[in-house]
Motif scaffolding. Sequence first.
Motif, short mmCIF file in Angstrom:
data_model
loop_
_atom_site.label_atom_id
_atom_site.label_comp_id
_atom_site.label_asym_id
_atom_site.label_seq_id
_atom_site.Cartn_x
_atom_site.Cartn_y
_atom_site.Cartn_z
N ALA A 53 -23.05 56.90 -73.90
CA ALA A 53 -22.55 55.78 -73.12
C ALA A 53 -21.89 56.33 -71.85
N VAL A 54 -22.37 55.87 -70.70
CA VAL A 54 -21.83 56.33 -69.42
C VAL A 54 -21.11 55.15 -68.77
N ASP A 55 -19.78 55.25 -68.66
CA ASP A 55 -18.96 54.19 -68.08
C ASP A 55 -19.37 53.95 -66.63
N GLN A 56 -19.57 52.70 -66.28
CA GLN A 56 -20.01 52.35 -64.93
C GLN A 56 -18.86 51.98 -63.99
N GLY A 57 -17.65 52.23 -64.42
CA GLY A 57 -16.51 51.96 -63.56
C GLY A 57 -16.04 50.52 -63.67
N GLU A 58 -15.07 50.19 -62.84
CA GLU A 58 -14.46 48.87 -62.89
C GLU A 58 -15.43 47.78 -62.46
N LEU A 59 -15.45 46.70 -63.22
CA LEU A 59 -16.30 45.56 -62.88
C LEU A 59 -15.56 44.63 -61.93
N PRO A 60 -16.30 43.90 -61.11
CA PRO A 60 -15.64 42.94 -60.22
C PRO A 60 -15.01 41.80 -61.02
N GLU A 61 -13.95 41.23 -60.48
CA GLU A 61 -13.29 40.08 -61.10
C GLU A 61 -14.25 38.91 -61.09
N GLY A 62 -14.05 37.99 -62.03
CA GLY A 62 -14.83 36.75 -61.98
C GLY A 62 -15.67 36.54 -63.22
N ASP A 63 -16.63 35.66 -63.07
CA ASP A 63 -17.49 35.22 -64.15
C ASP A 63 -18.42 36.35 -64.61
N ILE A 64 -18.28 36.74 -65.89
CA ILE A 64 -19.10 37.82 -66.45
C ILE A 64 -20.58 37.46 -66.40
N GLY A 65 -20.91 36.21 -66.74
CA GLY A 65 -22.31 35.78 -66.73
C GLY A 65 -22.95 35.91 -65.36
N ALA A 66 -22.24 35.50 -64.33
CA ALA A 66 -22.75 35.62 -62.97
C ALA A 66 -22.90 37.08 -62.58
N MET A 67 -21.95 37.91 -62.98
CA MET A 67 -22.02 39.33 -62.67
C MET A 67 -23.23 39.96 -63.34
N LEU A 68 -23.45 39.62 -64.62
CA LEU A 68 -24.58 40.21 -65.34
C LEU A 68 -25.92 39.82 -64.73
N SER A 69 -26.01 38.61 -64.21
CA SER A 69 -27.29 38.16 -63.65
C SER A 69 -27.70 38.97 -62.43
N GLY A 70 -26.78 39.71 -61.83
CA GLY A 70 -27.11 40.52 -60.67
C GLY A 70 -27.36 41.99 -60.97
N ILE A 71 -27.34 42.37 -62.24
CA ILE A 71 -27.51 43.79 -62.60
C ILE A 71 -28.96 44.07 -62.97
N VAL A 72 -29.46 45.17 -62.43
CA VAL A 72 -30.78 45.69 -62.80
C VAL A 72 -30.61 47.19 -63.02
N TRP A 73 -31.06 47.67 -64.16
CA TRP A 73 -30.91 49.08 -64.51
C TRP A 73 -32.18 49.87 -64.16
N PRO A 74 -32.02 51.14 -63.75
CA PRO A 74 -33.20 51.98 -63.54
C PRO A 74 -33.87 52.30 -64.88
#
Length: 163
Positions: A53-74
Motif C-alpha cells: 500500500a502506497v499512501d497517496q498523500g492528503e486528499l482534498p476536502e469535500g465530497d469523497i464521492g465526487a473526489m473518487l469520480s475524478g481518479i484514474v490509476w495507471p
Amino acid sequence: MTHLEEAVKSIEQQVGWDTQPQMFALVETAELLRVQPDLASTLGLDESDTLTAVDQGELPEGDIGAMLSGIVWPETVQGCALAMVRVTLPPEVEDQIPEDGDAVAWATAHPLHEELKIVVGVLRDGQRHAVLRIRRHEDELLSAEDLVPDLTDALSQTLLPDD
C-alpha cells in the motif's frame, strides 16, 4: 486470507482515529522491488510481500464521492484502498441535526455518536474487501467483502480504463 484482505487490515492498523481520509495505491511488491529497489528497501519489503500500500498523500476536502469520480490509476496500480473515519448517529436523533452550523461538530459532540474507522480496498480483477472498527469496541474488527458496497463500487470505478 487473501492478499487484498491482508493489505486492507494492515492499512487499518496503521491509520489513526484522528486523521483525514487517506487513499492508497495497491501495487505488486515484486514490481515495486524491480522499479524502485531503494524505496522497497526503506520500507522493509521483500518478495514474500504480495501487495504494498502506497499512501497517496492528503486528499482534498469535500465530497469523497465526487473526489473518487475524478481518479484514474495507471496500469501499474493493481488496486486501491481508502481509509476514513466517520461519525454516525442513531436514526432517532437524525431529525435533531442542525441545518445551520457545523453538523459534524454537533454530531461528534452528541452523547450517542459512534466513530467508525473504515478501510475499503479493491483490485482490478474484481476482488473487494472492507474492514470496519467501532471506536467504543476497538478490540473487534468487522471484515467482509460487502461491508460498504457503495464506497466499494465507487473505488472500483477508479480502476476502470479511461476511455
